[in-house]
Scaffold this motif. Structure first.
Motif, PDB file in Angstrom:
ATOM      1  N   ALA A 115       1.024  -1.248  -0.240  1.00 50.21           N
ATOM      2  CA  ALA A 115       0.520   0.263   0.311  1.00 50.21           C
ATOM      3  C   ALA A 115       1.296   1.261   0.007  1.00 50.21           C
ATOM      4  O   ALA A 115       0.723   2.068  -0.269  1.00 50.21           O
ATOM      5  CB  ALA A 115      -0.868   0.076   1.356  1.00 50.21           C
ATOM      6  N   ASP A 116       1.971   1.344   1.010  1.00 52.28           N
ATOM      7  CA  ASP A 116       2.796   2.686   0.522  1.00 52.28           C
ATOM      8  C   ASP A 116       3.897   2.847  -0.907  1.00 52.28           C
ATOM      9  O   ASP A 116       4.150   4.082  -0.750  1.00 52.28           O
ATOM     10  CB  ASP A 116       4.002   2.456   1.861  1.00 52.28           C
ATOM     11  CG  ASP A 116       4.999   1.239   1.635  1.00 52.28           C
ATOM     12  OD1 ASP A 116       4.747   0.899   0.870  1.00 52.28           O
ATOM     13  OD2 ASP A 116       5.740   1.712   2.507  1.00 52.28           O
ATOM     14  N   ARG A 117       3.463   1.489  -1.773  1.00 50.72           N
ATOM     15  CA  ARG A 117       4.107   2.384  -2.885  1.00 50.72           C
ATOM     16  C   ARG A 117       3.001   2.400  -3.741  1.00 50.72           C
ATOM     17  O   ARG A 117       3.366   2.613  -4.773  1.00 50.72           O
ATOM     18  CB  ARG A 117       4.168   0.912  -3.472  1.00 50.72           C
ATOM     19  CG  ARG A 117       5.471   0.515  -2.944  1.00 50.72           C
ATOM     20  CD  ARG A 117       6.191  -1.282  -3.224  1.00 50.72           C
ATOM     21  NE  ARG A 117       6.368  -0.745  -4.573  1.00 50.72           N
ATOM     22  CZ  ARG A 117       8.159  -0.558  -4.465  1.00 50.72           C
ATOM     23  NH1 ARG A 117       8.831  -0.361  -3.534  1.00 50.72           N
ATOM     24  NH2 ARG A 117       9.060  -0.087  -5.362  1.00 50.72           N
ATOM     25  N   ILE A 118       2.022   3.248  -3.322  1.00 47.11           N
ATOM     26  CA  ILE A 118       1.069   3.783  -4.239  1.00 47.11           C
ATOM     27  C   ILE A 118       0.113   5.379  -3.759  1.00 47.11           C
ATOM     28  O   ILE A 118       0.699   5.538  -2.358  1.00 47.11           O
ATOM     29  CB  ILE A 118      -0.476   2.973  -4.334  1.00 47.11           C
ATOM     30  CG1 ILE A 118       0.342   1.554  -4.467  1.00 47.11           C
ATOM     31  CG2 ILE A 118      -1.158   3.777  -5.542  1.00 47.11           C
ATOM     32  CD1 ILE A 118      -1.254   0.282  -4.289  1.00 47.11           C
ATOM     33  N   ASP A 119       0.647   6.238  -4.471  1.00 46.43           N
ATOM     34  CA  ASP A 119       0.261   7.219  -4.132  1.00 46.43           C
ATOM     35  C   ASP A 119      -1.295   8.125  -4.678  1.00 46.43           C
ATOM     36  O   ASP A 119      -1.322   7.795  -6.535  1.00 46.43           O
ATOM     37  CB  ASP A 119       1.215   8.504  -4.828  1.00 46.43           C
ATOM     38  CG  ASP A 119       0.754   9.688  -4.537  1.00 46.43           C
ATOM     39  OD1 ASP A 119       0.253  10.063  -4.134  1.00 46.43           O
ATOM     40  OD2 ASP A 119       1.119  10.852  -5.382  1.00 46.43           O
ATOM     41  N   TRP A 120      -2.048   7.711  -4.357  1.00 46.67           N
ATOM     42  CA  TRP A 120      -3.541   8.018  -5.080  1.00 46.67           C
ATOM     43  C   TRP A 120      -3.973   9.364  -4.970  1.00 46.67           C
ATOM     44  O   TRP A 120      -3.878   9.889  -4.589  1.00 46.67           O
ATOM     45  CB  TRP A 120      -4.669   7.094  -4.203  1.00 46.67           C
ATOM     46  CG  TRP A 120      -4.587   6.497  -3.642  1.00 46.67           C
ATOM     47  CD1 TRP A 120      -4.189   5.782  -2.348  1.00 46.67           C
ATOM     48  CD2 TRP A 120      -5.175   5.115  -4.464  1.00 46.67           C
ATOM     49  NE1 TRP A 120      -4.105   3.875  -2.482  1.00 46.67           N
ATOM     50  CE2 TRP A 120      -4.248   4.205  -3.680  1.00 46.67           C
ATOM     51  CE3 TRP A 120      -5.406   4.710  -5.883  1.00 46.67           C
ATOM     52  CZ2 TRP A 120      -4.485   2.918  -4.103  1.00 46.67           C
ATOM     53  CZ3 TRP A 120      -5.284   3.640  -5.769  1.00 46.67           C
ATOM     54  CH2 TRP A 120      -5.167   2.285  -5.776  1.00 46.67           C
ATOM     55  N   ARG A 121      -3.773  10.087  -6.915  1.00 48.10           N
ATOM     56  CA  ARG A 121      -4.017  11.291  -6.951  1.00 48.10           C
ATOM     57  C   ARG A 121      -5.350  11.695  -7.483  1.00 48.10           C
ATOM     58  O   ARG A 121      -5.603  11.383  -8.643  1.00 48.10           O
ATOM     59  CB  ARG A 121      -2.666  11.562  -8.187  1.00 48.10           C
ATOM     60  CG  ARG A 121      -2.999  12.930  -7.908  1.00 48.10           C
ATOM     61  CD  ARG A 121      -2.431  13.869  -7.154  1.00 48.10           C
ATOM     62  NE  ARG A 121      -0.753  12.897  -6.874  1.00 48.10           N
ATOM     63  CZ  ARG A 121       0.004  13.875  -6.875  1.00 48.10           C
ATOM     64  NH1 ARG A 121       0.817  14.232  -8.840  1.00 48.10           N
ATOM     65  NH2 ARG A 121       1.013  12.764  -6.580  1.00 48.10           N
ATOM     66  N   PRO A 122      -6.347  12.256  -6.803  1.00 47.94           N
ATOM     67  CA  PRO A 122      -7.393  13.172  -7.853  1.00 47.94           C
ATOM     68  C   PRO A 122      -6.705  13.711  -8.652  1.00 47.94           C
ATOM     69  O   PRO A 122      -6.317  15.218  -8.691  1.00 47.94           O
ATOM     70  CB  PRO A 122      -7.845  13.927  -6.694  1.00 47.94           C
ATOM     71  CG  PRO A 122      -6.950  14.897  -5.547  1.00 47.94           C
ATOM     72  CD  PRO A 122      -5.668  13.055  -5.343  1.00 47.94           C
ATOM     73  N   ALA A 123      -7.189  13.859  -9.903  1.00 41.39           N
ATOM     74  CA  ALA A 123      -6.282  14.105 -11.194  1.00 41.39           C
ATOM     75  C   ALA A 123      -7.645  13.950 -12.331  1.00 41.39           C
ATOM     76  O   ALA A 123      -8.579  13.612 -12.203  1.00 41.39           O
ATOM     77  CB  ALA A 123      -5.100  14.179 -11.301  1.00 41.39           C
ATOM     78  N   ASP A 124      -8.131  15.100 -12.842  1.00 37.90           N
ATOM     79  CA  ASP A 124      -8.647  15.583 -14.073  1.00 37.90           C
ATOM     80  C   ASP A 124      -7.060  15.706 -15.198  1.00 37.90           C
ATOM     81  O   ASP A 124      -7.026  16.080 -15.098  1.00 37.90           O
ATOM     82  CB  ASP A 124      -9.665  16.940 -14.356  1.00 37.90           C
ATOM     83  CG  ASP A 124     -10.299  16.822 -15.118  1.00 37.90           C
ATOM     84  OD1 ASP A 124      -9.617  15.892 -16.363  1.00 37.90           O
ATOM     85  OD2 ASP A 124     -10.699  17.896 -16.092  1.00 37.90           O
ATOM     86  N   LEU A 125      -7.713  13.834 -16.320  1.00 36.47           N
ATOM     87  CA  LEU A 125      -6.521  13.392 -16.797  1.00 36.47           C
ATOM     88  C   LEU A 125      -6.178  14.590 -17.664  1.00 36.47           C
ATOM     89  O   LEU A 125      -5.326  14.305 -19.238  1.00 36.47           O
ATOM     90  CB  LEU A 125      -6.240  12.319 -16.739  1.00 36.47           C
ATOM     91  CG  LEU A 125      -6.050  11.515 -15.699  1.00 36.47           C
ATOM     92  CD1 LEU A 125      -6.368   9.947 -16.338  1.00 36.47           C
ATOM     93  CD2 LEU A 125      -4.490  11.962 -15.388  1.00 36.47           C
ATOM     94  N   GLY A 126      -7.884  15.337 -18.276  1.00 36.86           N
ATOM     95  CA  GLY A 126      -7.572  16.083 -19.733  1.00 36.86           C
ATOM     96  C   GLY A 126      -6.537  17.579 -18.934  1.00 36.86           C
ATOM     97  O   GLY A 126      -6.546  18.141 -19.974  1.00 36.86           O
TER      98      GLY A 126
END
Length: 227
Positions: free
Chosen positions: A88-99
């Protein structure tokens, strides 16, 4: 049905999925394992990560993952799911509009699994391809364009969120062909490793999934042949 695929659409979509499916968890897309075979784990971007199955799989196989999605609802589900993983510590969850979002740097692997942005589908693939580092890999898994118009699969980021419901089909503008994806990639800058149109079955679904799977390697220098 017309889909705008904006933030409000995806928030509503994932709330409905959560209300219907509860804690049922789909496995990682099977094309991820074959599409990353032979790669040395490094940095990865999961563009449109959905419920996080692919990001978690990558992390558990040694990758350091940025998992980006426009929906805060689904990122909360993904974070909860990842808590049970030793990686789990290898993932950075990022809220993002990919556009509109721009990463700080390039990635050794950029992958996307059926993500549908508000922007045109092929323009989205061109955009995320620009984030692959020299020598890195782009892995695109998308919905196959059917000239007959019967796509035969749901669109929930590639997982079986739609259960094949008739009103949950991807519209034509969210589908592609292998040739159209390859056509987005400058041959002087990219080596196409594989470009396939495939079908597979999924538990709990009557109709098969019809997929486009493209893997390409960014050349280490523009215009140079791959080694």
């Amino acid at each position: 049905m017309t889909h705008g695929f904006d933030a409000d659409y995806w928030e509503d979509h994932w709330r409905e999925v959560g209300a219907r499916d509860g804690h049922r968890q789909a496995p990682a897309n099977p094309y991820l394992a074959t599409g990353t075979e032979g790669l040395v784990p490094g940095t990865a971007l999961d563009a449109g990560c959905g419920e996080g199955a692919e990001a978690i799989w990558l992390a558990e196989h040694g990758w350091r993952v940025t998992a980006a999605d426009i929906s805060a609802e689904v990122l909360a589900r993904a974070t909860e799911r990842a808590a049970a993983s030793p990686a789990a510590d290898r993932i950075d969850w990022r809220p993002a509009d990919l556009g509109t979002w721009e990463p700080v740097g390039a990635f050794d692997l950029v992958t996307t699994h059926y993500a549908h942005p508000a922007m045109p589908q092929l323009a989205f693939y061109e955009r995320i391809a620009a984030w692959v580092a020299p020598g890195g890999t782009l892995l695109v898994v998308g919905h196959l364009q059917d000239p007959g118009g019967d796509h035969g699969h749901g669109h929930g980021h590639g997982h079986d969120a739609g259960h094949g419901a008739e009103d949950d089909q991807p519209p034509a503008h969210a589908t592609v062909t292998a040739a159209s994806v390859v056509g987005c990639l400058d041959p002087d800058a990219w080596e196409v490793v594989s470009a396939e149109e495939r079908s597979r079955t999924m538990e709990g679904r009557e109709a098969p999934l019809h997929d486009v799977v493209v893997r390409a390697r960014r050349r280490t220098s523009h215009g140079a042949a791959a080694s």
